[in-house]
Design an enzyme around this catalytic site. Structure first.
Site, PDB file in Angstrom:
ATOM      1  N   LEU A  83       0.881  -1.161   0.000  1.00 47.11           N
ATOM      2  CA  LEU A  83       0.000   0.000   0.000  1.00 47.11           C
ATOM      3  C   LEU A  83       0.919   1.210   0.000  1.00 47.11           C
ATOM      4  O   LEU A  83       1.862   1.263   0.805  1.00 47.11           O
ATOM      5  CB  LEU A  83      -0.887   0.031   1.256  1.00 47.11           C
ATOM      6  CG  LEU A  83      -2.053  -0.965   1.337  1.00 47.11           C
ATOM      7  CD1 LEU A  83      -2.809  -0.768   2.646  1.00 47.11           C
ATOM      8  CD2 LEU A  83      -2.995  -0.818   0.155  1.00 47.11           C
ATOM      9  N   ASP A  84       0.671   2.179  -0.870  1.00 50.36           N
ATOM     10  CA  ASP A  84       1.588   3.306  -0.939  1.00 50.36           C
ATOM     11  C   ASP A  84       1.475   4.199   0.297  1.00 50.36           C
ATOM     12  O   ASP A  84       0.585   4.047   1.137  1.00 50.36           O
ATOM     13  CB  ASP A  84       1.430   4.095  -2.244  1.00 50.36           C
ATOM     14  CG  ASP A  84       0.082   4.796  -2.379  1.00 50.36           C
ATOM     15  OD1 ASP A  84      -0.376   5.378  -1.378  1.00 50.36           O
ATOM     16  OD2 ASP A  84      -0.495   4.789  -3.478  1.00 50.36           O
ATOM     17  N   TYR A  85       2.391   5.126   0.403  1.00 48.08           N
ATOM     18  CA  TYR A  85       2.556   5.969   1.597  1.00 48.08           C
ATOM     19  C   TYR A  85       1.267   6.666   2.009  1.00 48.08           C
ATOM     20  O   TYR A  85       0.944   6.754   3.196  1.00 48.08           O
ATOM     21  CB  TYR A  85       3.648   7.001   1.296  1.00 48.08           C
ATOM     22  CG  TYR A  85       4.025   7.908   2.444  1.00 48.08           C
ATOM     23  CD1 TYR A  85       4.795   7.438   3.504  1.00 48.08           C
ATOM     24  CD2 TYR A  85       3.630   9.240   2.454  1.00 48.08           C
ATOM     25  CE1 TYR A  85       5.156   8.273   4.553  1.00 48.08           C
ATOM     26  CE2 TYR A  85       3.986  10.089   3.497  1.00 48.08           C
ATOM     27  CZ  TYR A  85       4.748   9.600   4.541  1.00 48.08           C
ATOM     28  OH  TYR A  85       5.092  10.424   5.577  1.00 48.08           O
ATOM     29  N   ASP A  86       0.507   7.159   1.033  1.00 48.93           N
ATOM     30  CA  ASP A  86      -0.703   7.931   1.315  1.00 48.93           C
ATOM     31  C   ASP A  86      -1.975   7.097   1.340  1.00 48.93           C
ATOM     32  O   ASP A  86      -3.074   7.647   1.456  1.00 48.93           O
ATOM     33  CB  ASP A  86      -0.858   9.048   0.277  1.00 48.93           C
ATOM     34  CG  ASP A  86       0.205  10.119   0.430  1.00 48.93           C
ATOM     35  OD1 ASP A  86       0.562  10.426   1.585  1.00 48.93           O
ATOM     36  OD2 ASP A  86       0.689  10.639  -0.592  1.00 48.93           O
ATOM     37  N   THR A  87      -1.846   5.779   1.223  1.00 46.60           N
ATOM     38  CA  THR A  87      -3.014   4.900   1.241  1.00 46.60           C
ATOM     39  C   THR A  87      -3.098   4.179   2.577  1.00 46.60           C
ATOM     40  O   THR A  87      -2.089   3.758   3.136  1.00 46.60           O
ATOM     41  CB  THR A  87      -2.941   3.873   0.097  1.00 46.60           C
ATOM     42  OG1 THR A  87      -2.891   4.567  -1.152  1.00 46.60           O
ATOM     43  CG2 THR A  87      -4.154   2.955   0.100  1.00 46.60           C
TER      44      THR A  87
END
Length: 254
Positions: free
Chosen positions: A102-106
């Protein structure tokens, strides 16, 4: 007798792909002999297997579901010193690694395990394991725009597979909308790029399910162990190659 990379992955050394790299680079020995050929078999109960001189033993397999907060790195380390997912796994001494990313902002549902075969099974593209997200986007996409996502949309790395897309919540002033989207691929930042392609950029993204496993009421920043039935269910789902069209409508969070 089992393939060496399968033994290493099952012992929690690394993912199966990484274990293959360890073998090919000459870092694995069986009974004192360096092995570099993939497909070599060994008996974990009788053979002495080492990686960089350290004996590989049987390891209790562990499966964790974690509600990842926004602003946390899906990694075992970060050179910039930012928060990583394993910072939240208090009381766990086993070396766990994420199943996918999951990316940093998710935020939302993230699986972690020390079972390399399990991780490989769930993330291999041919298995089409569904992942459902709630995407809050700028404006309210028209139905025709959502149809593009349903049918597949062209991105810089090719056409996406069909997705399941529906309205989840719409702001009365129509400044933003939350869309439920289920995808069967795992490309980098795929959901964000899909909505950018229809001119409705994502402002908030949360994964609420992976296969038939739902985040439920698990609070942000906390984790729990999967039950035996949940693990077996995910394995069965991946092996039967889940197909689009069989996903229930996601329940709204309370």
């Amino acid at each position: 007798m089992e393939r060496l990379q399968k033994i290493l992955a099952g012992a929690g050394v690394a993912s199966r792909r990484k274990c293959e790299e360890l073998i090919q680079s000459g870092r694995v020995q069986v009974n004192g002999e360096t092995v570099t050929e993939l497909g070599t078999k060994a008996d974990p109960a009788a053979d002495v297997i080492t990686v960089d001189g350290k004996t590989v033993g049987a390891q209790k397999k562990m499966y964790i579901v974690f509600n990842k907060p926004k602003g946390v790195i899906t990694s075992a380390s970060d050179p910039q010193g930012r928060k990583i997912v394993t910072d939240y796994l208090k009381g766990i001494n086993e070396r766990l690694y994420p199943v996918g990313r999951l990316d940093y902002d998710t935020e939302g549902l993230l699986l972690l395990t020390n079972d390399g075969e399990f991780a490989h099974l769930l993330t291999h593209p041919k298995h089409h394991v569904a992942k459902t997200y709630l995407a809050t986007v700028k404006g309210v996409p028209h139905g025709t725009a959502l149809d593009k996502l349903k049918n597949g949309i062209m991105l810089e790395d090719g056409m996406t597979a069909p997705a399941e897309v529906e309205y989840y919540d719409i702001d009365p002033e129509e400044k933003h909308a939350t869309i439920s989207i289920t995808i069967y691929e795992g490309r980098n930042r795929q959901v964000r790029r899909m909505f950018e392609a229809i001119q409705h950029p994502v402002t908030k993204l949360k994964r609420i399910s992976f296969g038939d496993l739902y985040l439920g009421n698990l609070k942000r920043g906390l984790y729990r162990h999967l039950t035996k039935e949940e693990v077996e269910g995910l394995i069965k789902l991946a092996r039967t190659a889940g197909k689009p069209g069989n996903r229930p409508t996601p329940k709204k969070d309370k």
